[in-house]
Enzyme design. Sequence first.
Site, PDB file in Angstrom:
ATOM      1  N   ASN A 139       0.143  -1.636  -6.980  1.00 27.40           N
ATOM      2  CA  ASN A 139      -0.245  -2.547  -5.911  1.00 27.40           C
ATOM      3  C   ASN A 139      -1.733  -2.421  -5.597  1.00 27.40           C
ATOM      4  O   ASN A 139      -2.237  -1.318  -5.382  1.00 27.40           O
ATOM      5  CB  ASN A 139       0.551  -2.223  -4.632  1.00 27.40           C
ATOM      6  CG  ASN A 139       0.116  -3.066  -3.450  1.00 27.40           C
ATOM      7  OD1 ASN A 139       0.456  -4.234  -3.355  1.00 27.40           O
ATOM      8  ND2 ASN A 139      -0.657  -2.481  -2.545  1.00 27.40           N
ATOM      9  N   GLU A 140      -2.433  -3.530  -5.593  1.00 24.98           N
ATOM     10  CA  GLU A 140      -3.813  -3.653  -5.094  1.00 24.98           C
ATOM     11  C   GLU A 140      -4.730  -2.505  -5.526  1.00 24.98           C
ATOM     12  O   GLU A 140      -5.545  -2.017  -4.733  1.00 24.98           O
ATOM     13  CB  GLU A 140      -3.808  -3.791  -3.570  1.00 24.98           C
ATOM     14  CG  GLU A 140      -3.242  -5.112  -3.104  1.00 24.98           C
ATOM     15  CD  GLU A 140      -3.411  -5.358  -1.615  1.00 24.98           C
ATOM     16  OE1 GLU A 140      -3.892  -4.461  -0.883  1.00 24.98           O
ATOM     17  OE2 GLU A 140      -3.051  -6.460  -1.159  1.00 24.98           O
ATOM     18  N   GLU A 160       1.905 -11.611  -2.377  1.00 24.82           N
ATOM     19  CA  GLU A 160       1.599 -11.413  -0.952  1.00 24.82           C
ATOM     20  C   GLU A 160       0.810 -12.623  -0.478  1.00 24.82           C
ATOM     21  O   GLU A 160      -0.258 -12.920  -1.026  1.00 24.82           O
ATOM     22  CB  GLU A 160       0.797 -10.131  -0.698  1.00 24.82           C
ATOM     23  CG  GLU A 160       1.580  -8.843  -0.833  1.00 24.82           C
ATOM     24  CD  GLU A 160       0.788  -7.614  -0.368  1.00 24.82           C
ATOM     25  OE1 GLU A 160      -0.015  -7.738   0.580  1.00 24.82           O
ATOM     26  OE2 GLU A 160       0.977  -6.555  -0.975  1.00 24.82           O
ATOM     27  N   ASN A 186       0.809  -1.217   0.000  1.00 22.48           N
ATOM     28  CA  ASN A 186       0.000   0.000   0.000  1.00 22.48           C
ATOM     29  C   ASN A 186       0.842   1.266   0.000  1.00 22.48           C
ATOM     30  O   ASN A 186       0.460   2.287  -0.577  1.00 22.48           O
ATOM     31  CB  ASN A 186      -0.940   0.008   1.208  1.00 22.48           C
ATOM     32  CG  ASN A 186      -2.011  -1.069   1.130  1.00 22.48           C
ATOM     33  OD1 ASN A 186      -2.138  -1.763   0.129  1.00 22.48           O
ATOM     34  ND2 ASN A 186      -2.777  -1.207   2.192  1.00 22.48           N
TER      35      ASN A 186
END
Length: 511
Positions: A172-173, A292, A72
């Site tokens: 990311n994400e 992850e 994050n």
Amino acid sequence: MTTARITVDREFTIGSVPRRLFGSFVEHMGRCVYTGIYEPGHETADEKGFRRDVLELTKELGATVVRYPGGNFVSGYDWEDGVGPVDQRPRRLDGAWHTVETNAFGLHEFVDWSRLAGVEVMEAVNLGTRGVEAARELVEYANHPGGTALSDRRIANGAADPFDIKLWCLGNELDGPWQIGHKTATEYGRLATEAAKAMKFVDPTIELVAVGSSGRGMPTFGAWEHEVLTHAYDEVDYVSMHAYYQEHDGDATSFLATAVDMDAFIDEVVSTIDGVKAAGKHDKQVHISFDEWNVWYQTGLDTDDQPHNVSKGWVEHPRLIEDQYNVTDAVVVGTFLNSLLRHGDRVKIANQAQLVNVIAPIRSEQGGPAWRQTIFWPFARMAALAQGEILRTVVASDKIDTPKYGDADLVDVSSTWDEESGRLVFFLANRGLEEAADVELVLRGFAGGRVVRAELLAVPEGGDRFTANTEHAQDAVGLVPLAGVTVDDGRARLTLPALSWVVVELEVTAA
């Protein structure tokens, strides 16, 4: 007594063991970097501030590739803040974890640390608040030999030689509403495509990971991968997966079977990749980066004892999700590693999150010791011993009845065969809480055999499934020899104690 019969055949393989499967993750989150891998003034610190005790444990863990700097964190990070003279670097507010980032540790420091640790760098770019140009510039800064403004800036900052980073994450994400710069699949797919093209214009040798779903339970799962890859398939080499699991409401049997969910998650992403490949008539094969994964107890994150609670204010490197892992967690992590290895034909990269302090196999204290958590052991043994080819395993096992996943094999297993060394290795977990399991290993295509290693990670004498390693009992849970393993006439036999993880290494020859 419960039983399991496991059959392997030298001719039935899945593929070669991908060495990047044994990756880890360092994010600017909590105490992973500061007082984790980096603590100037610590009694073990070297001249660059790297903790030698953590470095040695990282080497022992066997991590091969480390993802950096997030997570994050990267979705609000300007990479330029972490290069140049340390005393001139800006202090910033990190919105991802509600902390103050000093930028005392950045790209140069991480590359220097990675070389000492013997790991490959997996660098993530910010596609949350930034985009194509920043990503392109970071590749030029890191990898171009010299003679341009950005590469010469790297040289002026002390790195005459390029970093030669080959593995890059395109954000990311970004499917998650919690992410800074959250995007729809179409928005991200287009951005990832253009960033990938620009980055490869600078260095065509790099490999790129597109953001996949943040979890199997995301409402956009499946549709996200399909849309992103429809745009970016030709430009990327991998799509990411993320998954975290924990025990809920005392349901230990379901927790012990969570690798069943991981197996299904991987199979579904594989199907989506192959569907896009077929529909787009693509020749290349996109693989999976499971970058992850871990056990993570996500309950209580906003309680008063969690320093990232916004009521605590803005502070530097607070304690954040420093889960203390027990025997049960270690057995579950062993099954996750089995799942990843069994899918090694498609999962080519995996990163346990994270390396130190933050849901980590290694813990450290500021000014104090560093130690192994229980989950350290399955990872370290598999990283060291999984060599050569991954064997297909056929399991006929008694079952455990789980409320969440139905019937699951009591005994979970993966296996590798290295013809060069003559070593056949089994990684086994007994998910049963009460009974030992008699296990027969049927070895087809192999002759002879002797036991080289048989080790057990289990509940220690006087302990229970909640026993953990702490600063004051650093190896309460570790590996001990397992007696009673026999090899005879193409079969090996052993007994797995209840709730245990076992590695058996045999020396055999090809029949």
